[in-house]
Enzyme design. Structure first.
Site, short mmCIF file in Angstrom:
data_model
loop_
_atom_site.label_atom_id
_atom_site.label_comp_id
_atom_site.label_asym_id
_atom_site.label_seq_id
_atom_site.Cartn_x
_atom_site.Cartn_y
_atom_site.Cartn_z
N ASP A 99 0.19 -1.36 -0.23
CA ASP A 99 -0.22 0.00 -0.12
C ASP A 99 0.89 1.20 0.14
OD1 ASP A 99 -2.21 1.67 -0.30
OD2 ASP A 99 -2.84 0.33 1.84
C1 NOJ Z 1 -3.51 4.01 0.13
C2 NOJ Z 1 -4.87 3.44 0.40
O1 NOJ Z 1 -4.92 2.53 1.18
C3 NOJ Z 1 -5.61 1.74 -0.79
O2 NOJ Z 1 -6.19 1.96 -0.68
C4 NOJ Z 1 -4.95 2.71 -2.09
O3 NOJ Z 1 -4.74 2.07 -3.24
C5 NOJ Z 1 -3.28 3.70 -1.93
N1 NOJ Z 1 -3.54 4.76 -0.69
C6 NOJ Z 1 -3.66 3.96 -4.29
O4 NOJ Z 1 -4.40 5.50 -4.09
#
Ligand code: NOJ
Length: 785
Positions: free
Chosen positions: A303
C-alpha cells in the site's frame, strides 16, 4: 456462484399462490470457487520472453520493475519525487498511478517504450473503486443489492471506461471484512460477512478482468488490503490488528481467497500490523498462506508507503532494513516509498537479498504486463476516450444499481392507515430539505476516480423534473457541518407549507468516509439532528433519506421519523433512482450488509458472533438488570445487545411471509462430507437441500433476498450463532408463493477446528431460511461421525 445464480434464475417460473403448483427457485449455497473461466498468468510464450528479458536486464533495471510512483493527484502522503521522466528513461520505474487521462498515460508510456533501453511498458493503476467516470453507488451500497451480477456489470463498465483512459489496473476490490462502523473504509467494503464478501469479491474480479486480460477493455484487479485491515482496533484507520489464526482464516481470509480463485492478477498488502507483524512484511500471510496454500501467482503491491512505514511500526530502523523486510516478507512492488529504488540493488550486492528473489518478483510483474497485452499494445487510442464515458447503458445501469442499493429501514403507517412510502404522485406540495438534497459532489462518494460533480443528477433536480418547481419547496436547512439558525427557520417554513417533507441528511463523503475518516461519534454531523427534530416537530409526515458511508446511530430518528431509507452515496444517478423509489416506480429490495448499531458503544457489532458462556437469551435487555439472572449475563446494563437493524434486514413496499424451512435429510455423516472436501467436491456437491415457501402477501411485485443461515453446536471449537451460507434474490408477484431451495454444499458445515484443520465434525445443525440474520425459525439435522 454467479453462474449458479444465473442458472437458478433461468429455472424460475412464476405462478400465483392460489394455483396448486408452486414456483421453484434453486441455488447452491457456499460455492467457494469461481465457476467461470478466468484469465491466466501462465502463457509459455510470455514465459520465454520474460526469461529473455531477465538475461538482458541489469540489476537496476530489474529493481525498476518493482518500483511504483504516483504521478498525479496524490492519494497518500507526499513522496517528494517528481523526476519521473528521467527515471522511466533509465528503466527505474515499473508502474505509475493516479494519472487519469489517455493523453498523460500515453506521454509517460512513450518514454518507457521508446526511450528506455529495454522498451518495457509501464503499468498504469488507479483507485477505480465504484466506477471511473460513471460513478456507481459506493461498494457498501453495491453490496446491499445482494446482486453479484449487478456488481459484475458495474465493474465491467468501470473497466471499459478506465481502459479507454489507459488505466489497465484498478486497486479494487476492497475485500476487507468491516465489522466496525467507526472505520471510515467500511464504505469501500462489501460489509461484515465473509460469505457475501466472497461472492462480491468474485463478482468484481470477473467484472474487471473478464476471461482474458489482454482484451483491450479489461483491467487487472487488485484485492486489498491483505489482511485484517478492517479489524483495526477501535475502528481507527491504520491501527493495529490482533486476530486469532482461526478468526483470520474463518472470517477475514475467505474473500481474498475468493478473489485469488477468481484469478485476481494482483493483491495489495495492508498498512496494519497483524498480531505484531506488519502486514506489508508478513511472511505468514504473504508467503505461507497466499503463495504456498493458495498458489497465488500475481503481483503483491504494497500500500502507499507501507514499506517505509515499517520504520514507524518499529520493525526496521532505517529505509534499507524496511526494504529488506518488506521484500523478503513477500511484497513484490513498492508503492510510493521509493525504498526499493533506493536500497534493493545494494541489498542484493551485499548478499542480504538473493538476486533470484528479485528475478521472481520481476517475473510476476512482467507476467501481468504480458497478460494485459501491454507489450503489443502499449498505447491507448485517445480519439476513443471521450465516447467511452457515461454511455447511455452505463448510466442506466448506474440508476438500477442505485435503486437496488437502497435499504428501506422503516416505513410506518401514517394516520390515514397506509405506510408513508411510496409517496403518491398526487401529493400537492413536497418540501425537500437538507444539505444533501442538492449536493452533486457528495453523491459521488469517496474514491470517485474521474467522477465529476457535474455528471450527477441530484435529488432536487430529479424531483423538480418530476413535480415541477411549483410543487416543490426547497431549503438546505443547514450545512453538513456548520449552518445557521436562519437556515433552520427557513426550512421549518418550507416544511409548514408542504404536505410531505423529504429530508436528505448525512455525512460528507470525502471527509467523513473512506480512507483516514474514522469517526468516534456516529450521529448526524453538525446541526443536522437539530434540523431533523425541528422539522419533525412541525407534525408533517417526514421521509428521512440518510446519505452515509456507514450506519449512523440515530435512535431518536428511528423512533420519531415514520420513514427512513439508507441510500449510502448513490452515484451519478442518485436523483432519478431516489425519485423512482420514493414514488414507487421501483420497489426497494436492498438489505443491510452490516449490522446497524443503536450506539457506538456496541461496536464492533456483527451478527455472526459467538454465543458466549452467558448469553442473554430471552432476557428483556431494554430494561436495566435487576437480579442475578438478569445481571450476570453478557449484556450492557444500559442498552440492548441487539442492533437497531440486523445484518440482512431491509423492508420493501411488499410484505413477505416465510414458511418453515424443510430439509431433505435429517442426518449427514462427517466422514462422508470430509471425503468430499478432500476430493474437491466440497464446494459444489449437494450435502442437503433446504427449502422454504416464501409468499408475497403485499399488493406490489417485489424482489426479496432470501437468506440461508447455518449454526453448528457440539463442535471442538465454539462457532457463531448463525453463519450466512447462501442467498437468492427472488422476484415475487403480488400473492405469489415460490418454493425456494438451497443446495447446501459440504463446506457450509466445515470450519477451522481445534486442530487448525478445515473440516466437518459431528454436530447438531440448525438451518434457517429467513429474511435476515435474526428472524425465522430453524430446522435441525444431525451430523454423525
Ligand atoms: C492508500 C489506500 O489504502 C489504498 O487503498 C489505495 O489503493 C492507495 N492509497 C493508492 O491510492
Amino acid at each position: 456462484m454467479n453462474s449458479l445464480l444465473l442458472r437458478s434464475a433461468l429455472v424460475v417460473s412464476s405462478v400465483l399462490f392460489c394455483l396448486p403448483v408452486l414456483a421453484q427457485t434453486r441455488s447452491s449455497a457456499r460455492v467457494a470457487h469461481a465457476t467461470s473461466a478466468r484469465p491466466s498468468l501462465n502463457d509459455p510464450n510470455s514465459e520465454r520472453k520474460i526469461e529473455a528479458f531477465l538475461q538482458k536486464m541489469t540489476l537496476e533495471e530489474k529493481v525498476g520493475q518493482l518500483v511504483q510512483y504516483s504521478a498525479g493527484q496524490p492519494t497518500g502522503p507526499g513522496t517528494g519525487r517528481t523526476d519521473y521522466d528521467n527515471m522511466i528513461r533509465k528503466g527505474e520505474v515499473g508502474a505509475l498511478f493516479n494519472i487519469t487521462t489517455a493523453r498523460e498515460v500515453n506521454a509517460f508510456q512513450r518514454i518507457a517504450v521508446e526511450q528506455s533501453r529495454l522498451h518495457i511498458p509501464l503499468l498504469f493503476g488507479l483507485d477505480v473503486i465504484h466506477g471511473f467516470r460513471t460513478e456507481f453507488p459506493i461498494p457498501l451500497g453495491l453490496a446491499s443489492s445482494w446482486d453479484p451480477q449487478l456488481v459484475e456489470r458495474a465493474a465491467r463498465v468501470a473497466a471499459h471506461e478506465a481502459s479507454a483512459s489507459g488505466i489497465r489496473w484498478t486497486f479494487s476490490p476492497v475485500v476487507d471484512i468491516a465489522r466496525d462502523a467507526r472505520w471510515g473504509r467500511m464504505a469501500e467494503s462489501s460489509g461484515e460477512d465473509p460469505y457475501l464478501g466472497s461472492v462480491m469479491a468474485r463478482a468484481y474480479v470477473h467484472g474487471y478482468q473478464g476471461t482474458r486480460l489482454d482484451a483491450a477493455d479489461n483491467i487487472a484487479a487488485c484485492a486489498k488490503h491483505f489482511v485484517g485491515y478492517g479489524a483495526a482496533e477501535g475502528g481507527r484507520d491504520y491501527n493495529s490488528v490482533e486476530l486469532s489464526e482461526r478468526t483470520l482464516r474463518q472470517v477475514y481470509l475467505p474473500p481474498f481467497q475468493a478473489a485469488v480463485d477468481a484469478g485476481a492478477a494482483t493483491l495489495m498488502s495492508a498498512f496494519n500490523s497483524l498480531n505484531g507483524i506488519p502486514a506489508s512484511a508478513n511472511p505468514f500471510t504473504l508467503k505461507q498462506i497466499l503463495r504456498k496454500e493458495w498458489g497465488f501467482q500475481g503481483i503483491v503491491d504494497s500500500d502507499w508507503t507501507s514499506v517505509a512505514e515499517l520504520v514507524a511500526h518499529g520493525i526496521a530502523n532505517d529505509g534499507a532494513a524496511a526494504a529488506r523486510k518488506a521484500f523478503l516478507g513477500g511484497v513484490d512492488m513498492d508503492m510510493a516509498s521509493s525504498l526499493y529504488h533506493d536500497h534493493l540493488a545494494q541489498l542484493v550486492r551485499s548478499g542480504e537479498v538473493p538476486e533470484a528473489r528479485v528475478d521472481e518478483a520481476v517475473r510476476r510483474v512482467l507476467r501481468v504486463k504480458f497478460a494485459l497485452g501491454l507489450f503489443e499494445h502499449p498505447y491507448t487510442d485517445e480519439s476513443k476516450e471521450a465516447a467511452a464515458m457515461l454511455q447511455a447503458e452505463s448510466l442506466a445501469l448506474a440508476r438500477t444499481a442505485a435503486e437496488q442499493s437502497f435499504v428501506l429501514l422503516k416505513n410506518a403507517a401514517w394516520p390515514d392507515g397506509a405506510p408513508i412510502l411510496p409517496l403518491s404522485t398526487e401529493t400537492r406540495t413536497i418540501a425537500l430539505i437538507g444539505p444533501l438534497a442538492d449536493d452533486q459532489k457528495n453523491m459521488l462518494g469517496s474514491w470517485a476516480a474521474r467522477g465529476r460533480a457535474e455528471d450527477v443528477v441530484t435529488l432536487r433536480a430529479a424531483l423538480t423534473q418530476k413535480l415541477g418547481v411549483d410543487r416543490l419547496r426547497y431549503a438546505n436547512g443547514t450545512e453538513i457541518i456548520g449552518g445557521s439558525d436562519d437556515q433552520i427557520a427557513e426550512a421549518v417554513r418550507a416544511a409548514e407549507q408542504a404536505d410531505v417533507v423529504i429530508l436528505a441528511l448525512g455525512e460528507n463523503a470525502p471527509g467523513m468516509t473512506g480512507e483516514a475518516a474514522s469517526r468516534a461519534h456516529l450521529g448526524l454531523p453538525g446541526r443536522q439532528q437539530q434540523l431533523l427534530e425541528r422539522i419533525v416537530a412541525t407534525g408533517k409526515p417526514v421521509v428521512l433519506l440518510l446519505f452515509s458511508g456507514r450506519p449512523l446511530t440515530l435512535p431518536w430518528a428511528f423512533e420519531h421519523v415514520p420513514a427512513v431509507v439508507a441510500t449510502w452515496f448513490p452515484g451519478v444517478q442518485a436523483g432519478p433512482a431516489l425519485v423512482r423509489t420514493l414514488f414507487g416506480e421501483v420497489n426497494p429490495g436492498g438489505k443491510l450488509v452490516v449490522s446497524w448499531p443503536r450506539a457506538v458503544g456496541q461496536e464492533p457489532l456483527y451478527y455472526n458472533a459467538l454465543n458466549t458462556g452467558r448469553p442473554a437469551g430471552n432476557i428483556d435487555l431494554t430494561r436495566p438488570p435487576k437480579n442475578g439472572d438478569e445481571k450476570y449475563v453478557s449484556r450492557y446494563i444500559d442498552m440492548p445487545n441487539s442492533p437497531q437493524f440486523p445484518f440482512g434486514y431491509g423492508l420493501s413496499y411488499s410484505n413477505y411471509q416465510y414458511g418453515q424451512p424443510r430439509l431433505s435429510k435429517d442426518q449427514l455423516s462427517a466422514g462422508a462430507l470430509n471425503d468430499e472436501l478432500r476430493a474437491g467436491g466440497g464446494a459444489s456437491n449437494a450435502a442437503v437441500e433446504a427449502s422454504a415457501d416464501v409468499t408475497n402477501t403485499g399488493t406490489r411485485a417485489g424482489e426479496e433476498t432470501i437468506q440461508l443461515y447455518v449454526r453448528l453446536q457440539g463442535t471442538s471449537v465454539a462457532l457463531p450463532v448463525r453463519v450466512l451460507s447462501g442467498f437468492q434474490r427472488v422476484t415475487l408477484a403480488p400473492g405469489e408463493t415460490k418454493k425456494v431451495t438451497f443446495t447446501v454444499a459440504p463446506d457450509a458445515f466445515a470450519f477451522w477446528n481445534d486442530q487448525n484443520k478445515f473440516a466437518v465434525e459431528p454436530a447438531r445443525v440448525t438451518i434457517w431460511v429467513s429474511p435476515d440474520s435474526s428472524s425465522g425459525s430453524g430446522a435441525t439435522l444431525q451430523i454423525t461421525k
